[in-house]
Write a protein that holds these residues in place. Structure first.
Motif, PDB file in Angstrom:
ATOM      1  N   ARG A 140      25.212  41.271  -8.064  1.00  7.67           N
ATOM      2  CA  ARG A 140      26.128  40.147  -8.303  1.00  7.67           C
ATOM      3  C   ARG A 140      25.325  38.849  -8.294  1.00  7.67           C
ATOM      4  NH1 ARG A 140      31.492  41.202  -8.470  1.00  7.67           N
ATOM      5  NH2 ARG A 140      31.983  39.044  -7.953  1.00  7.67           N
ATOM      6  N   THR A 141      25.803  37.872  -9.039  1.00  8.03           N
ATOM      7  CA  THR A 141      25.035  36.656  -9.222  1.00  8.03           C
ATOM      8  C   THR A 141      25.848  35.404  -8.923  1.00  8.03           C
ATOM      9  OG1 THR A 141      25.626  36.523 -11.572  1.00  8.03           O
ATOM     10  CG2 THR A 141      23.590  37.708 -11.010  1.00  8.03           C
ATOM     11  N   LEU A 142      25.107  34.318  -8.788  1.00  8.82           N
ATOM     12  CA  LEU A 142      25.684  32.985  -8.662  1.00  8.82           C
ATOM     13  C   LEU A 142      24.843  32.046  -9.506  1.00  8.82           C
ATOM     14  CD1 LEU A 142      23.480  31.539  -6.662  1.00  8.82           C
ATOM     15  CD2 LEU A 142      24.853  32.548  -4.867  1.00  8.82           C
ATOM     16  N   ILE A 143      25.374  30.856  -9.727  1.00  9.36           N
ATOM     17  CA  ILE A 143      24.680  29.864 -10.543  1.00  9.36           C
ATOM     18  C   ILE A 143      24.303  28.685  -9.652  1.00  9.36           C
ATOM     19  CG2 ILE A 143      24.795  28.370 -12.591  1.00  9.36           C
ATOM     20  CD1 ILE A 143      25.194  31.370 -13.217  1.00  9.36           C
ATOM     21  N   HIS A 144      23.025  28.309  -9.705  1.00 11.17           N
ATOM     22  CA  HIS A 144      22.578  27.141  -8.948  1.00 11.17           C
ATOM     23  C   HIS A 144      22.881  25.891  -9.764  1.00 11.17           C
ATOM     24  CE1 HIS A 144      20.183  24.339  -6.666  1.00 11.17           C
ATOM     25  NE2 HIS A 144      20.166  25.238  -5.693  1.00 11.17           N
ATOM     26  N   PRO A 145      23.572  24.903  -9.171  1.00 11.93           N
ATOM     27  CA  PRO A 145      24.014  23.740  -9.944  1.00 11.93           C
ATOM     28  C   PRO A 145      22.896  22.797 -10.385  1.00 11.93           C
ATOM     29  CG  PRO A 145      24.484  23.395  -7.639  1.00 11.93           C
ATOM     30  CD  PRO A 145      23.982  24.807  -7.774  1.00 11.93           C
ATOM     31  N   VAL A 146      21.783  22.792  -9.676  1.00  9.18           N
ATOM     32  CA  VAL A 146      20.690  21.881 -10.016  1.00  9.18           C
ATOM     33  C   VAL A 146      19.818  22.477 -11.122  1.00  9.18           C
ATOM     34  CG1 VAL A 146      18.644  20.690  -9.153  1.00  9.18           C
ATOM     35  CG2 VAL A 146      20.701  20.820  -7.737  1.00  9.18           C
ATOM     36  N   THR A 147      19.435  23.740 -10.941  1.00  7.99           N
ATOM     37  CA  THR A 147      18.524  24.369 -11.905  1.00  7.99           C
ATOM     38  C   THR A 147      19.260  25.081 -13.032  1.00  7.99           C
ATOM     39  OG1 THR A 147      18.452  26.453 -10.668  1.00  7.99           O
ATOM     40  CG2 THR A 147      16.809  24.758 -10.089  1.00  7.99           C
ATOM     41  N   GLY A 148      20.513  25.462 -12.783  1.00  5.45           N
ATOM     42  CA  GLY A 148      21.259  26.248 -13.759  1.00  5.45           C
ATOM     43  C   GLY A 148      20.864  27.716 -13.750  1.00  5.45           C
ATOM     44  N   ASP A 149      19.959  28.081 -12.834  1.00  5.78           N
ATOM     45  CA  ASP A 149      19.495  29.471 -12.755  1.00  5.78           C
ATOM     46  C   ASP A 149      20.615  30.387 -12.272  1.00  5.78           C
ATOM     47  OD1 ASP A 149      16.961  28.665 -13.507  1.00  5.78           O
ATOM     48  OD2 ASP A 149      16.165  28.657 -11.468  1.00  5.78           O
ATOM     49  N   GLU A 150      20.657  31.580 -12.849  1.00  2.79           N
ATOM     50  CA  GLU A 150      21.549  32.625 -12.374  1.00  2.79           C
ATOM     51  C   GLU A 150      20.719  33.519 -11.463  1.00  2.79           C
ATOM     52  OE1 GLU A 150      24.308  36.261 -14.096  1.00  2.79           O
ATOM     53  OE2 GLU A 150      23.820  34.573 -15.411  1.00  2.79           O
ATOM     54  N   LEU A 151      21.107  33.603 -10.201  1.00  6.08           N
ATOM     55  CA  LEU A 151      20.355  34.365  -9.202  1.00  6.08           C
ATOM     56  C   LEU A 151      21.208  35.507  -8.679  1.00  6.08           C
ATOM     57  CD1 LEU A 151      19.006  31.255  -7.284  1.00  6.08           C
ATOM     58  CD2 LEU A 151      17.658  32.764  -8.740  1.00  6.08           C
ATOM     59  N   SER A 152      20.593  36.665  -8.544  1.00  2.36           N
ATOM     60  CA  SER A 152      21.297  37.810  -7.961  1.00  2.36           C
ATOM     61  C   SER A 152      21.183  37.755  -6.443  1.00  2.36           C
ATOM     62  CB  SER A 152      20.702  39.117  -8.475  1.00  2.36           C
ATOM     63  OG  SER A 152      19.408  39.305  -7.920  1.00  2.36           O
ATOM     64  N   LEU A 153      22.024  38.516  -5.784  1.00  4.09           N
ATOM     65  CA  LEU A 153      21.945  38.565  -4.326  1.00  4.09           C
ATOM     66  C   LEU A 153      20.616  39.163  -3.877  1.00  4.09           C
ATOM     67  CD1 LEU A 153      25.573  39.436  -3.191  1.00  4.09           C
ATOM     68  CD2 LEU A 153      24.449  37.211  -3.444  1.00  4.09           C
ATOM     69  N   GLU A 154      20.067  40.099  -4.630  1.00  5.13           N
ATOM     70  CA  GLU A 154      18.753  40.625  -4.243  1.00  5.13           C
ATOM     71  C   GLU A 154      17.674  39.556  -4.394  1.00  5.13           C
ATOM     72  OE1 GLU A 154      18.363  44.284  -6.435  1.00  5.13           O
ATOM     73  OE2 GLU A 154      18.027  43.238  -8.324  1.00  5.13           O
ATOM     74  N   ASP A 155      17.793  38.682  -5.400  1.00  6.80           N
ATOM     75  CA  ASP A 155      16.869  37.546  -5.519  1.00  6.80           C
ATOM     76  C   ASP A 155      16.983  36.651  -4.292  1.00  6.80           C
ATOM     77  OD1 ASP A 155      16.260  38.394  -8.144  1.00  6.80           O
ATOM     78  OD2 ASP A 155      17.614  36.922  -9.070  1.00  6.80           O
ATOM     79  N   LEU A 156      18.216  36.415  -3.866  1.00  6.79           N
ATOM     80  CA  LEU A 156      18.438  35.533  -2.715  1.00  6.79           C
ATOM     81  C   LEU A 156      17.941  36.142  -1.415  1.00  6.79           C
ATOM     82  CD1 LEU A 156      21.963  34.063  -3.531  1.00  6.79           C
ATOM     83  CD2 LEU A 156      19.742  32.930  -3.730  1.00  6.79           C
ATOM     84  N   ILE A 157      18.054  37.450  -1.283  1.00  3.64           N
ATOM     85  CA  ILE A 157      17.499  38.102  -0.088  1.00  3.64           C
ATOM     86  C   ILE A 157      15.992  37.861  -0.038  1.00  3.64           C
ATOM     87  CG2 ILE A 157      17.079  40.315   1.070  1.00  3.64           C
ATOM     88  CD1 ILE A 157      19.835  41.232  -0.081  1.00  3.64           C
ATOM     89  N   ALA A 158      15.333  38.014  -1.179  1.00  2.00           N
ATOM     90  CA  ALA A 158      13.888  37.747  -1.242  1.00  2.00           C
ATOM     91  C   ALA A 158      13.604  36.298  -0.894  1.00  2.00           C
ATOM     92  CB  ALA A 158      13.356  38.068  -2.639  1.00  2.00           C
ATOM     93  N   MET A 159      14.396  35.381  -1.445  1.00  2.00           N
ATOM     94  CA  MET A 159      14.177  33.954  -1.226  1.00  2.00           C
ATOM     95  C   MET A 159      14.347  33.582   0.244  1.00  2.00           C
ATOM     96  SD  MET A 159      16.285  30.697  -2.793  1.00  2.00           S
ATOM     97  CE  MET A 159      16.092  31.299  -4.457  1.00  2.00           C
ATOM     98  N   TYR A 160      15.361  34.124   0.898  1.00  2.00           N
ATOM     99  CA  TYR A 160      15.587  33.737   2.290  1.00  2.00           C
ATOM    100  C   TYR A 160      14.649  34.447   3.260  1.00  2.00           C
ATOM    101  CZ  TYR A 160      18.958  30.340   1.095  1.00  2.00           C
ATOM    102  OH  TYR A 160      19.532  29.199   0.589  1.00  2.00           O
TER     103      TYR A 160
END
Length: 181
Positions: A140-160
């Motif tokens: 599942r994804t979300l959109i970052h309002p500043v970059t416009g990037d679509e990030l998945s929850l697995e991307d966010l797990i890596a990021m955090y």
């Protein structure tokens, strides 16, 4: 101080990049980082005095106190973003001005114990949720309002997981300075 020295102080473990491929092993490893982070941080800062807590980790950087409060602020926002992504279709998340939050009195002067307790409880609940995500939910994804990037929850797990290690390195590097040892 050279530009290279400043960059290494800003990004002691390097800048975050979204991995091209993410495996279930990666997810497990990153969740473990998030799970253990409050404990590692507590062990690192438990004997810091106010002078150490009010020392910036780099020139023109936040103090250790501000970093700890930032971690609570950032990870609360992340937890909510996960919830939005799980309950809405590609939500446009709300950004926040972390630099402005770090300048508020609770971040500049507040007892770190408030954020340490918050991180402990928040990470316990967050990790419970993360460990129970299905393969479909991880996509599942979300959109970052500043970059416009679509990030998945697995991307966010890596990021955090990176975010935990990034700020831990800031504080740990400061703790290893000769004048502190």
């Amino acid at each position: 101080m050279t530009k290279t020295d400043l960059e290494s102080l800003k990004y002691p473990i390097g800048k975050f990049t979204v991995p091209a491929t993410i495996t279930s092993h990666d997810i497990t490893k990153w969740i473990r980082v998030i799970e253990r982070f409050p404990y590692k941080l507590e062990n690192l800062v438990e004997d810091f005095d106010d002078l150490q807590l009010d020392t910036p980790y780099r020139p023109d950087g936040w103090t250790v106190r501000q970093v700890i409060h930032h971690l609570a602020d950032s990870h609360m926002n992340s937890y909510i973003r996960f919830k939005w992504a799980l309950t809405e279709e590609k939500p446009l998340i709300k950004a926040y001005f972390e630099d402005r939050w770090a300048d508020l009195s609770d971040a500049k002067e507040g007892d770190i114990e408030m954020s340490m307790v918050l991180l402990d409880a928040l990470h316990a609940r967050w990790v419970f949720m993360l460990k129970n995500l299905t393969t479909e939910e991880l996509k599942r994804t979300l959109i970052h309002p500043v970059t416009g990037d679509e990030l998945s929850l697995e991307d966010l797990i890596a990021m955090y997981a990176w975010h935990c290690e990034h700020h831990f390195a800031h504080i740990n590097n400061l703790a290893k300075r000769e004048e502190w040892v």
